[in-house]
Enzyme design. Sequence first.
Site, PDB file in Angstrom:
ATOM      1  CG  ASP A 289      -1.877  -1.182   1.213  1.00 60.51           C
ATOM      2  OD1 ASP A 289      -2.263  -1.624   0.120  1.00 60.51           O
ATOM      3  OD2 ASP A 289      -2.211  -1.674   2.307  1.00 60.51           O
TER       4      ASP A 289
ATOM      5  CE  LYS B  12       2.465  -2.396  -4.323  1.00 59.73           C
ATOM      6  NZ  LYS B  12       2.083  -2.012  -2.973  1.00 59.73           N
TER       7      LYS B  12
ATOM      8  N   GLY C 193      -4.540  -4.188  -3.830  1.00 58.69           N
ATOM      9  CA  GLY C 193      -5.554  -3.158  -4.045  1.00 58.69           C
ATOM     10  C   GLY C 193      -4.823  -1.897  -4.426  1.00 58.69           C
TER      11      GLY C 193
ATOM     12  CD  GLN D 191       0.713  -8.826  -2.890  1.00 59.20           C
ATOM     13  OE1 GLN D 191       1.340  -9.377  -3.771  1.00 59.20           O
ATOM     14  NE2 GLN D 191      -0.562  -8.514  -3.047  1.00 59.20           N
TER      15      GLN D 191
HETATM   16  P1  GDP Z   1      -0.744   0.429  -3.540  1.00 62.35           P
HETATM   17  O1  GDP Z   1      -1.354  -0.853  -3.082  1.00 62.35           O
HETATM   18  O2  GDP Z   1       0.729   0.481  -3.274  1.00 62.35           O
HETATM   19  O3  GDP Z   1      -1.075   0.771  -4.973  1.00 62.35           O
HETATM   20  O4  GDP Z   1      -1.397   1.575  -2.641  1.00 62.35           O
HETATM   21  P2  GDP Z   1      -2.967   1.724  -2.271  1.00 62.35           P
HETATM   22  O5  GDP Z   1      -3.685   2.202  -3.467  1.00 62.35           O
HETATM   23  O6  GDP Z   1      -3.470   0.498  -1.597  1.00 62.35           O
HETATM   24  O7  GDP Z   1      -2.893   2.820  -1.147  1.00 62.35           O
HETATM   25  C1  GDP Z   1      -2.359   4.087  -1.382  1.00 62.35           C
HETATM   26  C2  GDP Z   1      -3.474   5.131  -1.168  1.00 62.35           C
HETATM   27  O8  GDP Z   1      -2.890   6.401  -1.061  1.00 62.35           O
HETATM   28  C3  GDP Z   1      -4.450   5.226  -2.315  1.00 62.35           C
HETATM   29  O9  GDP Z   1      -5.705   5.587  -1.814  1.00 62.35           O
HETATM   30  C4  GDP Z   1      -3.870   6.344  -3.193  1.00 62.35           C
HETATM   31  O10 GDP Z   1      -4.863   7.024  -3.951  1.00 62.35           O
HETATM   32  C5  GDP Z   1      -3.312   7.251  -2.132  1.00 62.35           C
HETATM   33  N1  GDP Z   1      -2.120   8.005  -2.486  1.00 62.35           N
HETATM   34  C6  GDP Z   1      -1.060   7.635  -3.265  1.00 62.35           C
HETATM   35  N2  GDP Z   1      -0.109   8.586  -3.241  1.00 62.35           N
HETATM   36  C7  GDP Z   1      -0.572   9.563  -2.425  1.00 62.35           C
HETATM   37  C8  GDP Z   1      -0.023  10.794  -1.952  1.00 62.35           C
HETATM   38  O11 GDP Z   1       1.093  11.179  -2.256  1.00 62.35           O
HETATM   39  N3  GDP Z   1      -0.799  11.521  -1.081  1.00 62.35           N
HETATM   40  C9  GDP Z   1      -2.032  11.129  -0.701  1.00 62.35           C
HETATM   41  N4  GDP Z   1      -2.714  11.894   0.134  1.00 62.35           N
HETATM   42  N5  GDP Z   1      -2.573   9.974  -1.124  1.00 62.35           N
HETATM   43  C10 GDP Z   1      -1.849   9.197  -1.958  1.00 62.35           C
HETATM   44  P1  IMO Z   2      -0.906  -4.103  -2.312  1.00 57.89           P
HETATM   45  O1  IMO Z   2      -0.479  -4.597  -3.662  1.00 57.89           O
HETATM   46  C1  IMO Z   2      -0.950  -4.660   1.997  1.00 57.89           C
HETATM   47  C2  IMO Z   2      -1.099  -8.791   3.486  1.00 57.89           C
HETATM   48  C3  IMO Z   2      -2.390  -9.202   4.168  1.00 57.89           C
HETATM   49  C4  IMO Z   2      -1.845 -10.210   5.176  1.00 57.89           C
HETATM   50  C5  IMO Z   2      -0.727 -10.889   4.392  1.00 57.89           C
HETATM   51  C6  IMO Z   2      -1.139 -12.226   3.754  1.00 57.89           C
HETATM   52  O2  IMO Z   2      -2.204  -3.401  -2.303  1.00 57.89           O
HETATM   53  O3  IMO Z   2       0.198  -3.349  -1.650  1.00 57.89           O
HETATM   54  P2  IMO Z   2      -2.619 -12.794   1.621  1.00 57.89           P
HETATM   55  O4  IMO Z   2      -4.058 -12.530   1.321  1.00 57.89           O
HETATM   56  O5  IMO Z   2      -1.662 -12.231   0.637  1.00 57.89           O
HETATM   57  O6  IMO Z   2      -2.345 -14.257   1.880  1.00 57.89           O
HETATM   58  O7  IMO Z   2      -2.360 -12.048   3.028  1.00 57.89           O
HETATM   59  O8  IMO Z   2      -0.344  -9.988   3.372  1.00 57.89           O
HETATM   60  N1  IMO Z   2      -1.274  -8.232   2.121  1.00 57.89           N
HETATM   61  C7  IMO Z   2      -1.184  -6.935   1.823  1.00 57.89           C
HETATM   62  N2  IMO Z   2      -1.003  -5.858   2.631  1.00 57.89           N
HETATM   63  N3  IMO Z   2      -1.029  -4.505   0.674  1.00 57.89           N
HETATM   64  C8  IMO Z   2      -1.187  -5.566  -0.141  1.00 57.89           C
HETATM   65  O9  IMO Z   2      -1.168  -5.463  -1.491  1.00 57.89           O
HETATM   66  C9  IMO Z   2      -1.302  -6.855   0.431  1.00 57.89           C
HETATM   67  N4  IMO Z   2      -1.479  -8.097  -0.068  1.00 57.89           N
HETATM   68  C10 IMO Z   2      -1.441  -8.932   0.986  1.00 57.89           C
HETATM   69  O10 IMO Z   2      -3.016  -8.105   4.801  1.00 57.89           O
HETATM   70  O11 IMO Z   2      -1.252  -9.540   6.254  1.00 57.89           O
HETATM   71 MG    MG Z   3      -2.886  -1.523  -1.808  1.00 58.66          MG
END
Ligand code: GDP
Ligand code: IMO
Ligand code: MG
Length: 420
Positions: free
Chosen positions: A13, A16, A40, A220
């Site tokens: 998260d 990416k 996600g 991840q």
């Molecule tokens: P990912 O899994 O690495 O793609 O990250 P996620 O999408 O799960 O979580 C990142 C969250 O932060 C998302 O809701 C993005 O829209 C948001 N986001 C990404 N970069 C920034 C930033 O620089 N500032 C803020 N406020 N939100 C950001």
């Molecule tokens: P993105 O791509 C954050 C975590 C789960 C759990 C562990 C194992 O959005 O960064 P799984 O379902 O993979 O067997 O769960 O890994 N986990 C993540 N945490 N971001 C993710 O993906 C994750 N994908 C799995 O919360 O702790």
């Molecule tokens: Mg994510």
Amino acid sequence: MTVTSIIGAQWGDEGKGKITDFLADKSKVVARSQGGNNAGHTIVVDGKKHKLHLLPSGILRKDIINVIGNGVVVNPDVLLKELANLDDERGQLFISDRAHIIMPYHKMLDGAEENSKGKSFIGTTGNGIGPCYSDKASRIGLRMGDLEDDDMIIERLEKALPRNQALLNHYGIKDDLTIDGLFETCKAWRRELGGFITDTSLLVNQHIDNGDSVLLEGAQGVHIDIEYGTYPFVTSSSPTTAGAALGSGIAPSKISDVVGVTKAYLTRVGSGPFPTELEDEVGEMIREKGQEFGTTTGRPRRCGWLDLVMLELSNRICGFTSLVITKLDILSDMDEIKVCVAYKGEDGTEINHFPSFLSYLGKCTPVYKSFTGWSSEDIDITNGIIPEEMKNFLDFVSESLNIPISIVSLGPGRDETIIF
Ligand code: GDP
Ligand code: IMO
Ligand code: MG
């Protein structure tokens, strides 16, 4: 021509999705290499939020070729739903014939295994990721390419179903899955997805040979890697540069750039040690302001200070050629910002290499360097101006890890980004 591996340097998260979408502007191919719909990735375009779980983040740009590589585990129903949610102005999609399929029994087993663990549950996303990779390693998995051959589907199901049902029984779960029923499901998937399935290793390599720029979109993060994460509180794939090469079917030597994406602070979803976790009002403020709730599960993310001990390990394993720091805007207007530079054990000894022992990580105390915060009023994204205090913070991170910072992100939108 560049082949860029985008890696989550923390516990996932990191942003990416946003960074992949941003860099996709100058690329021809975006490929996912590992994980599945446990990911996600949120992308905000013109104020509209898109949540992607399986589709590569280049899918929102119509000129991009999107690849679901051999290292990904695919839930076909989730994929079909995601495709249905997109408008026609999307990029092209190809799915590897070698990618394994998440079957209904994998998802059931994920839940059953978690329930059986009691207080030591991992906190998986419940999407059947671990059980699917287990079948892959046990050599009884179904692959996307198998869908093309009726006999192959039956042969695979005859091996996989009884074993998975025995496991479900072991956990006291009765199911009504049958070979015939699953065969029909597989044929329906073939009708809907057959046209996307191909040898994506060949495809990606052809584009590299043509001189096209390719992005390998990590899912991840390094610290939930099956090898180097906080085992067993990890995922079942390898979100590393090595995993990106293998999972997209290219030689590691073809990767020219490795971008480590890290938040300016740290979050974790699910169980496991977290030395810099903030279980106080500062952590609560970061969670609320940063909207730190899981894109896949909606669970509140645990929040803490940036940890350079973790990032040293991520860099050691992945070889970052640059860092992208996201969510700096969330730390704006704080009086003090901390960065963890070492851990202190119970005997007072300091270490600055991330250890494998969970017992140590659970008990150690972080050693912090403190920074004066910056004012949001001093940020001018349009003109690429950041406050002096933010610059001090970034310089320290960059110099400590000996990695240049290439991009900083100051908001979820494409235009809330500064290239260094
Ligand atoms: P990912 O899994 O690495 O793609 O990250 P996620 O999408 O799960 O979580 C990142 C969250 O932060 C998302 O809701 C993005 O829209 C948001 N986001 C990404 N970069 C920034 C930033 O620089 N500032 C803020 N406020 N939100 C950001
Ligand atoms: P993105 O791509 C954050 C975590 C789960 C759990 C562990 C194992 O959005 O960064 P799984 O379902 O993979 O067997 O769960 O890994 N986990 C993540 N945490 N971001 C993710 O993906 C994750 N994908 C799995 O919360 O702790
Ligand atoms: Mg994510």
